[in-house]
Design a protein around this motif. Sequence first.
Motif, short mmCIF file in Angstrom:
data_model
loop_
_atom_site.label_atom_id
_atom_site.label_comp_id
_atom_site.label_asym_id
_atom_site.label_seq_id
_atom_site.Cartn_x
_atom_site.Cartn_y
_atom_site.Cartn_z
N LEU A 1 -5.15 11.65 -8.82
CA LEU A 1 -4.60 12.83 -7.33
C LEU A 1 -5.89 13.52 -7.15
N PHE A 2 -6.51 13.98 -8.16
CA PHE A 2 -7.61 14.41 -7.91
C PHE A 2 -8.29 13.73 -7.42
N GLY A 3 -9.05 12.48 -8.16
CA GLY A 3 -9.89 11.82 -6.98
C GLY A 3 -9.80 11.49 -5.21
N GLN A 4 -8.32 11.66 -4.72
CA GLN A 4 -8.25 11.56 -3.80
C GLN A 4 -8.20 13.21 -2.95
N LEU A 5 -7.93 13.44 -3.58
CA LEU A 5 -8.42 15.95 -2.64
C LEU A 5 -9.82 15.19 -2.53
N PHE A 6 -10.49 14.83 -3.92
CA PHE A 6 -12.05 15.47 -3.82
C PHE A 6 -13.08 14.56 -3.00
N GLY B 1 -8.82 6.81 -7.03
CA GLY B 1 -8.05 8.63 -6.17
C GLY B 1 -9.13 8.40 -4.68
N GLY B 2 -10.19 8.08 -4.93
CA GLY B 2 -11.51 8.25 -4.13
C GLY B 2 -11.07 7.02 -3.24
N ASP B 3 -10.56 5.98 -3.79
CA ASP B 3 -10.65 4.17 -2.86
C ASP B 3 -9.30 5.05 -1.20
N TYR B 4 -8.16 5.45 -1.57
CA TYR B 4 -7.03 5.52 -1.03
C TYR B 4 -7.96 5.97 -0.15
N PRO B 5 -8.26 7.06 0.80
CA PRO B 5 -9.15 7.78 2.14
C PRO B 5 -9.29 7.26 2.55
N LEU B 6 -11.09 6.88 1.78
CA LEU B 6 -11.88 6.39 2.36
C LEU B 6 -11.54 4.79 2.27
N SER B 7 -11.15 4.24 2.29
CA SER B 7 -10.63 2.67 2.16
C SER B 7 -9.76 2.71 3.62
N ALA B 8 -8.96 3.32 3.42
CA ALA B 8 -8.40 3.54 5.04
C ALA B 8 -8.89 4.17 5.92
N THR B 9 -9.43 4.68 5.96
CA THR B 9 -10.68 5.51 7.19
C THR B 9 -11.52 5.22 7.31
N THR C 1 2.54 4.75 4.50
CA THR C 1 2.24 5.38 4.50
C THR C 1 0.57 6.05 4.01
N PHE C 2 0.52 5.13 3.56
CA PHE C 2 -1.11 4.81 3.44
C PHE C 2 -1.32 4.28 4.85
N ILE C 3 -1.04 3.82 5.80
CA ILE C 3 -1.91 3.34 6.90
C ILE C 3 -1.73 4.77 8.16
N VAL C 4 -0.54 5.50 8.71
CA VAL C 4 -0.16 6.65 8.77
C VAL C 4 -1.06 7.56 9.10
N PRO C 5 -1.85 8.01 7.99
CA PRO C 5 -2.09 9.89 7.37
C PRO C 5 -3.82 9.27 8.15
N ARG D 1 -9.77 13.90 9.20
CA ARG D 1 -8.79 11.79 9.01
C ARG D 1 -9.53 11.73 7.15
N SER D 2 -10.04 11.96 6.82
CA SER D 2 -10.39 11.37 5.14
C SER D 2 -9.65 12.25 4.29
N THR D 3 -9.81 13.48 4.83
CA THR D 3 -9.28 15.23 4.16
C THR D 3 -8.44 14.65 3.69
N CYS D 4 -7.55 14.71 5.69
CA CYS D 4 -5.76 14.96 5.57
C CYS D 4 -5.02 13.62 4.76
N HIS D 5 -6.17 12.43 5.22
CA HIS D 5 -5.63 11.19 4.06
C HIS D 5 -5.32 11.58 2.99
N GLY D 6 -5.96 11.90 2.18
CA GLY D 6 -6.24 12.31 0.30
C GLY D 6 -5.41 13.56 0.25
N ILE D 7 -4.92 14.74 1.21
CA ILE D 7 -4.53 14.96 0.75
C ILE D 7 -3.05 14.76 0.69
N SER D 8 -2.27 13.47 1.70
CA SER D 8 -0.94 13.25 2.01
C SER D 8 -1.15 12.11 0.38
N ALA D 9 -2.07 11.43 0.03
CA ALA D 9 -1.66 10.53 -0.79
C ALA D 9 -2.12 11.39 -1.99
N ALA D 10 -2.59 12.10 -2.21
CA ALA D 10 -2.07 14.02 -3.02
C ALA D 10 -0.66 13.69 -3.53
#
Length: 534
Positions: free
Chosen positions: A83-88, A143-151, A421-425, A434-443
């Motif tokens: 969770l913290f990795g996704q946000l950061f 956690g960091g991989d979620y927003p970065l890979s999707a974006t 839920t991974f794709i749409v954000p 984009r990366s921030t909002c995906h991280g918030i959604s994933a968190a």
Amino acid sequence: MAGRKNLEVLTALDVAKTQWYHFTTIIIAGMGFFTDAYDLFCISIVTKLLGRIYYYNPAIKKPGVVPAGVNSALNGVALVGTLFGQLFFGWLGDKLGRKKVYGITLLIMIIFSLASGCSFGTTPKAVMTTLCFFRFWLGFGIGGDYPLSATIMSEYANTKTRGAFVAAVFAMQGIGILAAGAVGIISSSIFNHIYHVPIFNVDPVASTPHQADFLWRFIFALGAFPALATFYYRMKMPETARYTALIEGNQKQAAADMGKVLQIHIDADTNSAPEPHLQYKLFSAEFMRRHGVHLLGTTSCWFFLDVAFYSQNLFQKDVFSAIGWIPAAGTMSAVQEVYRIARAQTLIALCSTVPGYWVTVALIDHIGRWIIQLQGFFFMTVFMFSLAIPYDTLKAHNHIGFVILYALTFFFANFGPNSTTFIVPAELFPARFRSTCHGISAAAGKAGAIVGAFGFLYASQNQDPKLVDAGYHKGIGIKNTLIALGVINALGFLCTFMVPETNQRSLEEISGENEEDAAVEPVHDKAPRPIVGM
């Protein structure tokens, strides 16, 4: 109102033919999710082994059981780190660029996968504490991989196959779950062949030899090597054209980077960059007017999905034991129990989890994200109640029927909201958010997973009166947990109505970035269906 002309480099990306570079990007980005799934779900394979090694109590003459609080911590601490990795890293990906921080997340995963296998201490408490510490930081990298890979994948892909490409990155999670089970099967088989471990009832002490301590360490540490294999290639990836052009304002560099990887000539258009004075800030009134409902939709759907999905995965070993699919612990050795749990997890992954991911890959650009998510939540609700209501009858008389229904919940989770839920954000929001909002959604999703790990997982455990008398926690039981998860899935179904369809549209059209007038409504004016509450 006429829309601003899109940048030439972005138009070229939207219409580019599928090329080999797209597939290599799927592998490079997807390996983070392979490692994610392997590391997060291999814990369910070795948890009972940890109980036998560190918590054997001769007074009750039963195999040792990890206390519920420790069990929840082992499962949940990596999710907290995630969770913290996704946000950061989501925020950092928008501030510094996707590529600059992309290698850091993989490096953290490699280091702390190895460190988890090296957890140290002279007492059970010390070993579990260091293991939890290392798994927290492992989760931080995951956690960091979620927003970065999707974006990154969404910004590289063309409009026609963007959904399939992003879904394929996420589908590597299913391969990771399958790999965790396969490693458990193979390593425990080899170990048992070497040491010929007796069953618990024959010799309670010899059934868990001290060498078994190396088995769980090996399973954890092995997760580092697939990530290590792709580290070099991740560092060689160029920055995405959308970040370079829209955020850094360097259309020439964006055209040069994408021209190389796509092997086409792209003209740099320096006259169409977005004007800075039109750019609103994250969480400003303008952002909330345009995207507030969308962000609420992506966060709430992911939250409810992960409460159910992670709870199902983390206590599946208890489900299999409850229905008799895995024999009583006293009838087998510690290593045989690892083998049985890994085999059951692998069978579920092979027959339902993995197919669900790849059916999504095949169909998402044809039937859309919204329909897949809606039907996924619907069938997860149906099958969860189908398990819960006749639970006692299924448990006593129809084990095969129980397993089939249980497997179907995994299939429709992955051919459903676990993928969407991974794709749409990664499609809904402007490039600079984009990366921030995906991280918030994933968190928000990981917050739901934490509820599952610390709440439902804790509540479902230890109904044995002897264990309760020995001081172990008494939970509400699996049946009531399944009912609660069915309600959670139904809430996810309702929240899906806040999320618009993004299929077959450019990212700039979806987010409204190519609108000339900042007051023009972006997505919901043009969506093919109405959005509740708009």
